[in-house]
Design a protein around this motif. Structure first.
Motif, mmCIF file in Angstrom:
data_model
loop_
_atom_site.group_PDB
_atom_site.id
_atom_site.type_symbol
_atom_site.label_atom_id
_atom_site.label_comp_id
_atom_site.label_asym_id
_atom_site.label_seq_id
_atom_site.Cartn_x
_atom_site.Cartn_y
_atom_site.Cartn_z
ATOM 1 N N ALA A 177 0.818 -1.222 0.000
ATOM 2 C CA ALA A 177 0.000 0.000 0.000
ATOM 3 C C ALA A 177 0.847 1.264 0.000
ATOM 4 O O ALA A 177 0.361 2.326 -0.392
ATOM 5 C CB ALA A 177 -0.927 0.001 1.218
ATOM 6 N N GLN A 178 2.113 1.171 0.412
ATOM 7 C CA GLN A 178 2.937 2.361 0.557
ATOM 8 C C GLN A 178 3.313 2.990 -0.790
ATOM 9 O O GLN A 178 3.265 4.220 -0.951
ATOM 10 C CB GLN A 178 4.228 2.028 1.334
ATOM 11 C CG GLN A 178 4.007 1.606 2.778
ATOM 12 C CD GLN A 178 3.650 2.764 3.680
ATOM 13 O OE1 GLN A 178 3.040 3.736 3.257
ATOM 14 N NE2 GLN A 178 4.020 2.667 4.945
ATOM 15 N N THR A 179 3.707 2.168 -1.749
ATOM 16 C CA THR A 179 4.125 2.720 -3.041
ATOM 17 C C THR A 179 2.952 3.353 -3.788
ATOM 18 O O THR A 179 3.081 4.475 -4.299
ATOM 19 C CB THR A 179 4.803 1.639 -3.895
ATOM 20 O OG1 THR A 179 5.938 1.117 -3.178
ATOM 21 C CG2 THR A 179 5.282 2.203 -5.219
ATOM 22 N N PRO A 180 1.779 2.708 -3.903
ATOM 23 C CA PRO A 180 0.631 3.396 -4.514
ATOM 24 C C PRO A 180 0.245 4.665 -3.768
ATOM 25 O O PRO A 180 -0.201 5.629 -4.382
ATOM 26 C CB PRO A 180 -0.491 2.345 -4.436
ATOM 27 C CG PRO A 180 0.214 1.040 -4.379
ATOM 28 C CD PRO A 180 1.468 1.308 -3.591
ATOM 29 N N TYR A 181 0.426 4.668 -2.442
ATOM 30 C CA TYR A 181 0.130 5.856 -1.654
ATOM 31 C C TYR A 181 1.007 7.026 -2.091
ATOM 32 O O TYR A 181 0.519 8.141 -2.333
ATOM 33 C CB TYR A 181 0.353 5.559 -0.173
ATOM 34 C CG TYR A 181 0.439 6.788 0.707
ATOM 35 C CD1 TYR A 181 -0.706 7.475 1.097
ATOM 36 C CD2 TYR A 181 1.679 7.271 1.134
ATOM 37 C CE1 TYR A 181 -0.627 8.612 1.891
ATOM 38 C CE2 TYR A 181 1.770 8.405 1.928
ATOM 39 C CZ TYR A 181 0.620 9.065 2.307
ATOM 40 O OH TYR A 181 0.709 10.187 3.089
ATOM 41 N N ALA A 182 2.315 6.761 -2.230
ATOM 42 C CA ALA A 182 3.232 7.826 -2.644
ATOM 43 C C ALA A 182 2.905 8.305 -4.053
ATOM 44 O O ALA A 182 2.929 9.509 -4.337
ATOM 45 C CB ALA A 182 4.674 7.323 -2.572
ATOM 46 N N ALA A 183 2.577 7.357 -4.959
ATOM 47 C CA ALA A 183 2.239 7.729 -6.336
ATOM 48 C C ALA A 183 0.916 8.495 -6.396
ATOM 49 O O ALA A 183 0.765 9.424 -7.196
ATOM 50 C CB ALA A 183 2.162 6.478 -7.209
#
Length: 458
Positions: free
Chosen positions: A314-320
């Motif tokens: 969930a962290q990478t989509p959150y940053a994107a």
């Protein structure tokens, strides 16, 4: 000219929220166990038997891979020092090469996470069957796999405070039996059990390459602390340390554990073993209780890995999403956790798990899992390429000029290691993995168009 400008800064709102009783930023210990727990999933319990057919020369391949993983870990540590934001490879690729490269890093990492989560859950069912016999009921197996996925998700929904606590406890519990074999096995080690140095018919180079192809993906997860840098206390200091310590800890268990199994289980038996660590424990202490101990350790290991990977997914989509490159709903965060990303990831993994048990074909699932071995290397390659870009372009804020040559060699070795990972995926996985990436290109076109229209309207 890149369209990113400067790297995205940490959101002050995140830091305020991180002070709540449910959301606590990871310290060095929690960040280190996040790395170790994500690198070591359930695969270690089968690795010795998987490489035994090649002989003890496979330990040489493991050593080479360990050096490559350490180089990659060092590069992630240096990148995180300059870009201590949530997102890891996404942040580095976007800053160096623009939105499109950043999106590809985020997209491929997200695919890797939710497909791998489904694979881990299915793998856990085999070990659960030893502890709680499930019979031949596919429904019971499917239900068990879904429970294994949603339990770590529940810890994530509770907040980063509980994610870190679960990760520390799971890592300690699963490392106890692994260290028992890794260290205790040395006292019952017998060179007579090792078998030939080169058991396969191919040459030494071929044997190393073939065994490496099996072992190549043992170190996926070295980027874990970097991806969650926004949730780590003092990330410039702790992310790099956690990455190195976690990788070294995993390497210690991998290498010493595999060596101990080789020296405790006769080679001809190890080649056909379905539970090599169980066989090693049985040899060390006698009896047949090793299977139950190892099954329990494997379940704990997989739950710990799923706990960490669910957060990372969930962290990478959150940053994107914060940069307008993923749907805005992925930027929703509660208690330090991108809850929408967790929900979507777990639902997709659950649907894939249900498909695996109802489609009547195991081949499709194995192919999808193999694809993740390619998609996981895309962010690695982009991150190492970003480090090379920062070094060669001479951007003073990122380059310690006195260490330029050393950092350049380190980045080049990490890039070579990433390329080796791609080659080890195999032609079929690369072919189908590229199709997944191309599907992402369509998503990027839509998101980029929305972002452009919003900017024009304002």
């Amino acid at each position: 000219m890149h369209d990113t400008g400067t790297a995205p800064q940490s959101d002050p709102a995140e830091h305020t929220e991180d002070q709540s009783k449910h959301s606590r930023r990871f310290g060095l210990l929690a960040a280190t166990t996040l790395v170790m727990g994500n690198i070591i999933g359930g695969g270690i319990f089968l690795l010795p038997a998987s490489v035994a057919p090649f002989g003890t020369i496979s330990l040489l391949a493991f050593g080479v891979l360990t050096l490559g993983a350490i180089c990659l870990a060092l590069v992630f540590g240096k990148l995180a020092n300059q870009h201590p934001q949530t997102g890891g490879p996404y942040v580095y690729a976007r800053e160096a090469f623009g939105d499109f490269a950043g999106f590809l890093a985020a997209w491929s990492y997200w695919i890797t996470a939710w497909v791998s989560n489904a694979a881990l859950a299915v793998a856990a069912v085999g070990y659960l069957d030893v502890l709680f016999p499930l019979g031949d009921s596919k429904f019971a197996m499917m239900l068990a796999a879904l429970v294994v996925q949603w339990l770590p998700a529940a810890a994530n929904f509770a907040g980063t405070r509980y994610v870190g606590a679960v990760q520390v406890v799971a890592t300690v519990l699963k490392f106890a039996p692994l260290l028992l074999v890794a260290i205790g096995g040395l006292f019952t080690f017998s060179t007579d059990n090792l078998g030939p140095f080169q058991a396969s018919g191919s040459g030494a180079v071929g044997a190393v390459s073939a065994s490496a192809a099996i072992l190549l993906f043992s170190y996926l997860g070295v980027e874990s602390a970097a991806v969650s840098a926004g949730e780590v206390r003092n990330p410039r200091r702790n992310v790099g340390r956690a990455t190195i310590l976690g990788t070294l800890g995993a390497a210690f268990v991998y290498l010493l554990g595999t060596l101990s199994v080789f020296g405790n289980v006769p080679h001809d038996k190890l080649v056909d073993s379905g539970a090599p660590f169980s066989d090693a424990v049985n040899h060390m202490f006698g009896g047949t209780w090793g299977g139950t101990v190892v099954a329990g350790a494997a379940v704990i290991s997989i739950l710990g890995a799923l706990n960490g990977w669910t957060l990372l997914s969930a962290q990478t989509p959150y940053a994107a999403a914060k940069d307008g490159l993923f749907p805005s709903v992925f930027a929703t965060k509660k208690r330090g956790v991108p809850t929408v990303g967790v929900i979507v990831t777990v639902i997709l993994a659950s649907l894939l798990t249900v498909y695996n048990y109802t489609a009547g074909s195991d081949g499709v699932f194995e192919i999808l899992v193999l694809v993740t071995t390619f998609t996981a290397t895309v962010p690695y390659l982009l991150a190492t390429a970003a480090q090379l870009y920062f070094l060669i372009s001479g951007q003073s804020e990122r380059v310690n000029r006195g260490r330029l040559v050393r950092d350049g060699i380190l980045a080049a070795l990490a890039a070579g290691f990433s390329m080796w990972l791609v080659a080890g995926s195999g032609y079929a996985a690369v072919y189908q993995g590229v199709l997944f990436l191309f599907a992402g290109v369509i998503v990027y076109a839509c998101m980029s168009a929305r972002k452009k229209r919003a900017a024009t309207a304002s």
